[in-house]
Design a protein around this motif. Structure first.
Motif, short mmCIF file in Angstrom:
data_model
loop_
_atom_site.label_atom_id
_atom_site.label_comp_id
_atom_site.label_asym_id
_atom_site.label_seq_id
_atom_site.Cartn_x
_atom_site.Cartn_y
_atom_site.Cartn_z
N SER A 25 11.60 13.48 6.19
CA SER A 25 11.25 13.35 7.41
C SER A 25 10.69 12.10 8.15
O SER A 25 9.48 11.79 7.34
N LEU A 26 10.45 11.64 8.97
CA LEU A 26 9.51 11.01 9.15
C LEU A 26 8.91 10.92 10.64
O LEU A 26 10.38 10.90 11.98
N ILE A 27 8.00 11.39 10.86
CA ILE A 27 7.86 11.28 12.70
C ILE A 27 7.14 9.62 12.95
O ILE A 27 5.74 9.18 12.10
N TYR A 28 6.82 9.09 13.96
CA TYR A 28 6.84 8.35 14.58
C TYR A 28 5.30 8.88 15.67
O TYR A 28 6.05 9.40 16.45
N ALA A 29 3.92 8.16 15.73
CA ALA A 29 3.78 8.78 15.96
C ALA A 29 2.93 8.81 17.46
O ALA A 29 4.02 8.02 18.65
N GLY A 30 3.54 10.07 18.78
CA GLY A 30 3.76 10.42 19.90
C GLY A 30 5.31 10.64 20.20
O GLY A 30 5.90 11.71 20.86
N GLN A 31 5.86 10.82 18.56
CA GLN A 31 7.05 11.39 18.87
C GLN A 31 7.30 12.85 19.04
O GLN A 31 8.19 13.36 19.90
N GLU A 32 6.50 13.36 18.49
CA GLU A 32 6.06 15.27 18.72
C GLU A 32 5.63 15.36 19.81
O GLU A 32 5.82 16.72 20.29
N PHE A 33 5.59 14.80 21.25
CA PHE A 33 5.05 14.60 22.55
C PHE A 33 6.07 14.26 23.71
O PHE A 33 5.89 14.40 24.43
N GLY A 34 7.29 14.19 22.67
CA GLY A 34 8.31 13.75 23.61
C GLY A 34 8.51 12.15 23.75
O GLY A 34 8.91 11.71 25.13
N MET A 35 7.38 11.07 22.97
CA MET A 35 7.34 9.83 24.38
C MET A 35 7.99 8.81 24.37
O MET A 35 8.67 8.74 23.45
N SER A 36 8.46 8.58 25.29
CA SER A 36 9.48 8.12 25.58
C SER A 36 9.19 6.09 25.79
O SER A 36 10.57 5.52 25.22
N HIS A 37 7.91 6.18 25.83
CA HIS A 37 7.41 4.51 25.86
C HIS A 37 7.27 4.25 24.17
O HIS A 37 6.69 4.45 23.74
N LYS A 38 7.92 3.23 23.59
CA LYS A 38 7.81 2.44 22.76
C LYS A 38 6.86 1.33 22.69
O LYS A 38 7.21 0.73 23.34
N PRO A 39 5.33 1.73 21.47
CA PRO A 39 4.08 0.45 22.24
C PRO A 39 5.18 -0.78 21.86
O PRO A 39 5.74 -0.98 20.82
N ASP A 40 3.88 -1.36 22.39
CA ASP A 40 4.48 -3.01 21.48
C ASP A 40 4.00 -3.26 20.76
O ASP A 40 2.88 -3.52 20.82
N LEU A 41 4.36 -3.90 19.79
CA LEU A 41 3.90 -5.12 18.24
C LEU A 41 2.77 -5.72 18.49
O LEU A 41 1.59 -5.72 17.63
N PHE A 42 2.70 -6.82 20.43
CA PHE A 42 2.53 -7.90 19.87
C PHE A 42 1.21 -8.04 21.03
O PHE A 42 0.51 -8.59 21.66
#
Length: 429
Positions: free
Chosen positions: A305-322
């Protein structure tokens, strides 16, 4: 799959970090203050998005993509130094976790060290111009693996990192010849054994497009010759079609079950609801009950399984890569840490990484996942669209305990009544 891949690697949980946006400081050393919390989620491997210097020519956005790499063998100065990198690795290891880094070997930036010193190592069109296989990748120069000197350079770079790290997540791995990855795995094992190899594999449509152009593209089955883990992008379109109402649940569960037949017996899929390329899970599932069920269902499937940082707090905003786009750690949209930790604990049991596995669609968009080992069965039931229902299970009638919240669950005449929360029960057949 690599012949020596252990199925026990299905028990591992990865936690992905984009260093620039993770902390206020945005540095490697600053991550240390968050390691204990990350460890408490059940994390086994911390995966860092690329930490190398970012190119400036044709850069996307203000800060550029971490996947447009200027020098494979150096650390991005804004993140820290090589000493900082080694310090972070030690702190991770001291907490009994392991470190995985992103390897981007399909391409470099358009002002990279390699492009200047070895221009002959790059893919070009008939006029000699740099040629991207994917037109959207306008900030990179694609490498040409017909050059065997390139192989030697890239493998030597991996050996350098293998002295520090424990795993490699390989970006767009199918576009690099599988024989290179096989050779790389063998060579790196001489420096450190048990390096974990994760391939960012791709969907069938993209494979077909690139093969039609005459380029090498590995299928997932081919990728398993060199890699321990593969993305589940092979069924990603089917999954999105289901959650967007374009297909039925049965079509999606058939795709999941088919993985059991088309891949080697010790295959491992990295299950994820979100990552740095795709929308946050809370953006896909705005209903919080649906998100809870989907998270539990995803982590109960066969694989890692993979958790993307912030997923554990239900973040809905995807950080900008640029751009600079810091995670807001003060805003907990939905607390999912305990569920993530509990799902990881359950995955450590042999029934979940060795048992016979089956996914079954049920009425009202409920899904049942079962693992069987000897005479023991563990069953998970998840409601994917907020519906109640009744699900038949292969367990004797009686009282059971939901392994997620310790609440009682009744099996009566072979039926379990499901309300809105995920249910996992077990017993002897």
């Amino acid at each position: 799959m690599a012949d020596d891949t252990s199925v026990k690697l299905r028990t591992k949980q990865l936690y992905c970090i984009f260093v620039r946006n993770h902390t206020k400081e945005g540095t490697l050393r600053a991550l240390v203050s968050d390691l204990d919390r990350i460890k408490n989620l059940g994390t086994d491997y911390i995966w860092l998005l690329p930490i190398n210097p970012i190119g400036e020519v044709d850069r996307k956005g203000t800060l550029g993509s971490p996947y447009s790499i200027k020098d494979y063998r150096k650390i991005e100065p804004t993140l820290g130094t090589w000493d900082d990198f080694e310090y972070l690795a030690k702190e991770i290891h001291d907490r009994d976790m392991k470190l995985m880094i992103d390897i981007v070997y399909n391409h470099t930036s358009r002002d990279s060290v390699l492009l200047k010193t070895h221009p002959e190592w790059f893919l070009r069109d008939d006029s000699g111009k740099l040629f991207p296989k994917n037109p959207d990748w306008s900030d990179v120069a694609e490498l040409d693996y017909d050059n065997k000197d390139l192989w030697e350079y890239q493998i030597e770079t991996l050996k350098q990192y293998a002295k520090v790290v424990d795993g490699f997540r390989c970006d767009v791995a199918p576009q690099v010849p599988i024989k290179f990855w096989e050779q790389a795995r063998q060579s790196v094992s001489e420096v450190k054994e048990n390096i974990l190899w994760l391939a960012e594999t791709t969907g069938g449509d993209y494979i077909k497009v690139q093969r039609d152009k005459g380029f090498w593209m590995s299928t997932d089955s081919e990728s398993y010759r060199a890699f321990d883990y593969a993305y589940d992008y092979d069924i990603d379109q089917t999954w999105h079609d289901y959650i967007n109402g374009k297909t039925e649940l049965k079509t999606y569960t058939n795709a999941l079950n088919n993985q059991e037949l088309i891949y080697p017996n010790n295959y491992i899929k990295m299950r994820a609801l979100e990552n740095h390329d795709n929308d946050r899970a809370h953006k896909l599932f705005t209903n919080e009950n649906d998100l809870i069920n989907w998270l539990a269902f995803s982590e109960f499937q066969k694989g890692s399984s993979l958790i993307y940082a912030g997923q554990e707090f239900g973040m809905s905003h995807k950080p900008d890569l640029f751009e600079m786009d810091k995670l807001n750690w003060d805003k907990h949209e939905l607390e999912l840490s305990d569920l993530i930790k509990r799902m990881h604990e359950l995955s450590q049991d042999s029934i979940q990484y060795m048992g016979a596995y089956q996914v079954t669609p049920e009425s009202n968009d409920l899904v049942k996942v079962s693992f069987e080992q000897s005479s023991h069965i563990r069953v998970g039931i998840f409601t994917l669209r907020g519906n109640c229902g009744h699900v038949r299970v292969d367990l004797p009638d009686g009282e059971y305990t939901n392994l997620l919240d310790n609440k009682p669950v009744t099996v009566y005449r072979g039926i379990v009544e499901i309300e809105y929360g995920p249910v996992i029960i077990e017993g002897n057949v």
